[in-house]
Design a protein around this motif. Structure first.
Motif, PDB file in Angstrom:
ATOM      1  N   ARG A   1       0.816  -1.219   0.000  1.00 20.48           N
ATOM      2  CA  ARG A   1       0.000   0.000   0.000  1.00 20.48           C
ATOM      3  C   ARG A   1       0.850   1.270   0.000  1.00 20.48           C
ATOM      4  N   ASN A   2       2.174   1.081  -0.161  1.00 20.36           N
ATOM      5  CA  ASN A   2       3.115   2.201  -0.217  1.00 20.36           C
ATOM      6  C   ASN A   2       3.071   3.056   1.054  1.00 20.36           C
ATOM      7  N   LEU A   3       2.981   2.380   2.201  1.00 14.81           N
ATOM      8  CA  LEU A   3       2.907   3.058   3.490  1.00 14.81           C
ATOM      9  C   LEU A   3       4.202   2.883   4.275  1.00 14.81           C
ATOM     10  N   GLY A   4       4.410   3.765   5.236  1.00 13.36           N
ATOM     11  CA  GLY A   4       5.472   3.621   6.214  1.00 13.36           C
ATOM     12  C   GLY A   4       4.925   4.022   7.569  1.00 13.36           C
ATOM     13  N   GLY A   5       5.599   3.596   8.637  1.00 13.01           N
ATOM     14  CA  GLY A   5       5.142   3.935   9.978  1.00 13.01           C
ATOM     15  C   GLY A   5       6.282   4.425  10.845  1.00 13.01           C
ATOM     16  N   LYS A   6       5.947   5.253  11.833  1.00 10.82           N
ATOM     17  CA  LYS A   6       6.975   5.884  12.659  1.00 10.82           C
ATOM     18  C   LYS A   6       7.118   5.288  14.060  1.00 10.82           C
ATOM     19  N   THR A   7       6.136   4.503  14.495  1.00 15.45           N
ATOM     20  CA  THR A   7       6.160   4.000  15.876  1.00 15.45           C
ATOM     21  C   THR A   7       6.012   2.482  15.892  1.00 15.45           C
ATOM     22  N   ILE A   8       6.968   1.813  16.511  1.00 17.68           N
ATOM     23  CA  ILE A   8       6.935   0.354  16.681  1.00 17.68           C
ATOM     24  C   ILE A   8       6.469   0.051  18.106  1.00 17.68           C
ATOM     25  N   THR A   9       5.525  -0.863  18.248  1.00 20.02           N
ATOM     26  CA  THR A   9       5.002  -1.224  19.575  1.00 20.02           C
ATOM     27  C   THR A   9       5.041  -2.736  19.761  1.00 20.02           C
ATOM     28  N   LEU A  10       5.616  -3.148  20.865  1.00 16.26           N
ATOM     29  CA  LEU A  10       5.633  -4.559  21.267  1.00 16.26           C
ATOM     30  C   LEU A  10       4.541  -4.762  22.309  1.00 16.26           C
ATOM     31  N   LYS A  11       3.756  -5.817  22.145  1.00 18.19           N
ATOM     32  CA  LYS A  11       2.713  -6.141  23.115  1.00 18.19           C
ATOM     33  C   LYS A  11       2.976  -7.526  23.681  1.00 18.19           C
ATOM     34  N   ILE A  12       2.844  -7.672  24.978  1.00 24.96           N
ATOM     35  CA  ILE A  12       2.971  -8.988  25.600  1.00 24.96           C
ATOM     36  C   ILE A  12       1.839  -9.178  26.599  1.00 24.96           C
ATOM     37  N   LYS A  13       1.483 -10.427  26.828  1.00 24.61           N
ATOM     38  CA  LYS A  13       0.525 -10.780  27.876  1.00 24.61           C
ATOM     39  C   LYS A  13       1.137 -11.936  28.661  1.00 24.61           C
ATOM     40  N   THR A  14       1.263 -11.759  29.959  1.00 23.87           N
ATOM     41  CA  THR A  14       1.900 -12.778  30.792  1.00 23.87           C
ATOM     42  C   THR A  14       0.942 -13.924  31.084  1.00 23.87           C
ATOM     43  N   SER A  15       1.469 -14.976  31.670  1.00 19.06           N
ATOM     44  CA  SER A  15       0.676 -16.181  31.941  1.00 19.06           C
ATOM     45  C   SER A  15      -0.476 -15.905  32.903  1.00 19.06           C
ATOM     46  N   ASP A  16      -0.377 -14.815  33.681  1.00 17.18           N
ATOM     47  CA  ASP A  16      -1.477 -14.455  34.589  1.00 17.18           C
ATOM     48  C   ASP A  16      -2.345 -13.346  34.000  1.00 17.18           C
ATOM     49  N   PHE A  17      -2.278 -13.202  32.662  1.00 18.40           N
ATOM     50  CA  PHE A  17      -3.159 -12.312  31.886  1.00 18.40           C
ATOM     51  C   PHE A  17      -2.896 -10.820  32.096  1.00 18.40           C
ATOM     52  N   GLU A  18      -1.713 -10.460  32.549  1.00 22.68           N
ATOM     53  CA  GLU A  18      -1.349  -9.039  32.601  1.00 22.68           C
ATOM     54  C   GLU A  18      -0.822  -8.617  31.236  1.00 22.68           C
ATOM     55  N   SER A  19      -1.365  -7.506  30.694  1.00 21.69           N
ATOM     56  CA  SER A  19      -0.934  -7.007  29.385  1.00 21.69           C
ATOM     57  C   SER A  19       0.011  -5.823  29.557  1.00 21.69           C
ATOM     58  N   HIS A  20       1.034  -5.770  28.717  1.00 17.09           N
ATOM     59  CA  HIS A  20       2.000  -4.671  28.740  1.00 17.09           C
ATOM     60  C   HIS A  20       2.382  -4.323  27.308  1.00 17.09           C
ATOM     61  N   THR A  21       2.656  -3.048  27.076  1.00 16.04           N
ATOM     62  CA  THR A  21       3.164  -2.619  25.768  1.00 16.04           C
ATOM     63  C   THR A  21       4.390  -1.742  25.973  1.00 16.04           C
ATOM     64  N   LYS A  22       5.260  -1.755  24.975  1.00 13.72           N
ATOM     65  CA  LYS A  22       6.429  -0.871  24.975  1.00 13.72           C
ATOM     66  C   LYS A  22       6.629  -0.381  23.556  1.00 13.72           C
ATOM     67  N   SER A  23       6.807   0.929  23.394  1.00 14.77           N
ATOM     68  CA  SER A  23       6.888   1.529  22.063  1.00 14.77           C
ATOM     69  C   SER A  23       8.157   2.344  21.889  1.00 14.77           C
ATOM     70  N   LYS A  24       8.524   2.534  20.619  1.00 19.21           N
ATOM     71  CA  LYS A  24       9.617   3.434  20.267  1.00 19.21           C
ATOM     72  C   LYS A  24       9.242   4.152  18.987  1.00 19.21           C
ATOM     73  N   SER A  25       9.402   5.487  18.976  1.00 13.58           N
ATOM     74  CA  SER A  25       9.090   6.284  17.794  1.00 13.58           C
ATOM     75  C   SER A  25      10.371   6.771  17.126  1.00 13.58           C
ATOM     76  N   PHE A  26      10.279   7.012  15.829  1.00 12.43           N
ATOM     77  CA  PHE A  26      11.434   7.390  15.017  1.00 12.43           C
ATOM     78  C   PHE A  26      11.138   8.691  14.277  1.00 12.43           C
ATOM     79  N   GLU A  27      12.199   9.348  13.809  1.00  8.49           N
ATOM     80  CA  GLU A  27      12.050  10.572  13.028  1.00  8.49           C
ATOM     81  C   GLU A  27      11.709  10.258  11.576  1.00  8.49           C
ATOM     82  N   TYR A  28      11.919   9.014  11.166  1.00  9.33           N
ATOM     83  CA  TYR A  28      11.676   8.605   9.784  1.00  9.33           C
ATOM     84  C   TYR A  28      10.652   7.472   9.756  1.00  9.33           C
ATOM     85  N   TYR A  29      10.190   7.131   8.552  1.00  9.16           N
ATOM     86  CA  TYR A  29       9.146   6.106   8.391  1.00  9.16           C
ATOM     87  C   TYR A  29       9.759   4.759   8.018  1.00  9.16           C
TER      88      TYR A  29
END
Length: 347
Positions: A274-302
């Motif tokens: 689709r000729n797209l780019g993105g600036k923010t990468i996000t990792l999502k995890i859910k632990t065995s006891d169903f706790e959800s967490h995310t961690k992101s990093k943004s960039f100046e470029y796509y």
């Protein structure tokens, strides 16, 4: 001129399609998803909801609550097919249709010069007669109240919320019914003794602004029947991602790395097609006891390159101390823009 907005919402959509295709299931507790021990419920029939089963619930909990439930694997191709038919009906009513999801939409019929109740009844009749399914409709002068209306007396509901009914009709509602208040915001408000809209209504605007930042003003206005959001006929996708519930819980980063490689490949293919780019990468995890967490990093470029997306995702994973085993991992990219727009901006 006061707007006329409809919010339409298919009733237990996936489960209803399954019943439509297999009449034997009618009147039974049908649960779509949650088939495997580690799966989650996508949706369920109203018969299953009586037992406490609900969307996003782990399958093993749903089975404990409703052991006689009929668990089915989702057939997304079929749901999309029926969804297209529903939207054909909606688009024949007005060109101002905003698709919220596969089974939900807003319609702005302000300029159609028709009785809103007649329009709502036509939609309900056509969905029932042409597809054999029921749809709930809310009618009001803005999106927030129209959506409340469609949820008022499901299934097969029809509700009009007028200005003269505001704000009293909202007072008994739990605050999680207010659009924009997520689970975390609801918990924060519960912690200070705010559980329903009437209690929220008594808070000063300045207090809500201090509590929620500029979003506080929107909440203040919304519970007073004000919502300036337009019905958008085009919706830009805000993010692209993949996630997976793991076959076994693990905190082995080498094993998790392979999932990130697969996700990065899928995301990159979608973006480049689709000729797209993105600036923010996000990792999502859910632990065995169903706790959800995310961690992101943004960039100046796509970013759109598979290796870059994977590399940055793996860096995020490596930055985490995985004290608990994971049951789910996901990777997404957001802040999307077409590459041509970026090139024009640069030059």
């Amino acid at each position: 001129m006061e707007r006329t907005i409809l919010h339409v919402d298919m009733d237990a959509f996936f489960a209803s399609v399954e019943v439509m295709d297999n009449k034997i299931l009618k009147g039974k507790p049908v649960i779509v998803g949650g088939v495997s021990q580690r799966g989650v419920v996508a949706t369920c029939s109203y018969e299953a909801r009586k037992y406490g089963v609900k969307s996003a619930m782990p399958g093993y909990i749903a089975k404990a609550l409703c052991p006689m439930g009929i668990f089915l694997n989702p057939r997304f191709y079929r749901y999309k097919e029926i969804s297209n038919m529903v939207f054909d009906i909606l688009n024949s009513i007005t060109s101002k249709v905003e698709a919220v999801s596969i089974d939900e939409a807003y319609l702005d019929i302000t300029e159609e010069n028709r009785d809103p109740l007649e329009v709502a009844k036509e939609i309900k009749y056509r969905v029932k007669s042409e597809l054999g399914l029921t749809i709930s409709v809310g009618i009001s002068y803005n999106k927030f109240l129209a959506k409340l209306g469609s949820d008022w007396n499901k299934p097969d509901g029809l509700m009009v919320i007028s200005k003269k009914m505001i704000p009293k009709i909202l007072f008994p509602l739990p605050i999680n019914k207010v659009h924009g208040l997520g689970k975390r915001s609801v918990t924060r408000l519960n912690n200070i003794g705010i559980y329903n809209v009437e209690q929220l209504y008594k808070l000063e605007k300045e207090f809500l602004n201090e509590y929620f930042g500029k979003f506080g003003s929107e909440i203040y206005e919304r519970i007073r029947g004000e919502d300036k959001r337009e019905v958008a006929t085009t919706r830009d996708r805000k993010s692209v991602g993949k996630e997976r519930t793991l076959g076994i819980d693990t905190n082995d980063k080498e094993m998790l790395k392979e999932y990130l490689k697969e996700f990065a490949k899928n995301i990159s293919t979608y973006l480049n097609d689709r000729n797209l780019g993105g600036k923010t990468i996000t990792l999502k995890i859910k632990t065995s006891d169903f706790e959800s967490h995310t961690k992101s990093k943004s960039f100046e470029y796509y970013l759109s390159n598979e290796e870059e997306i994977f590399g940055e995702g793996f860096k995020l994973l490596n930055s985490l101390e995985l004290e608990k085993e994971l049951r789910l991992i996901g990777l997404s990219i957001s802040n999307l823009k077409t590459k041509e727009m970026e090139q024009l901006k640069f030059f």
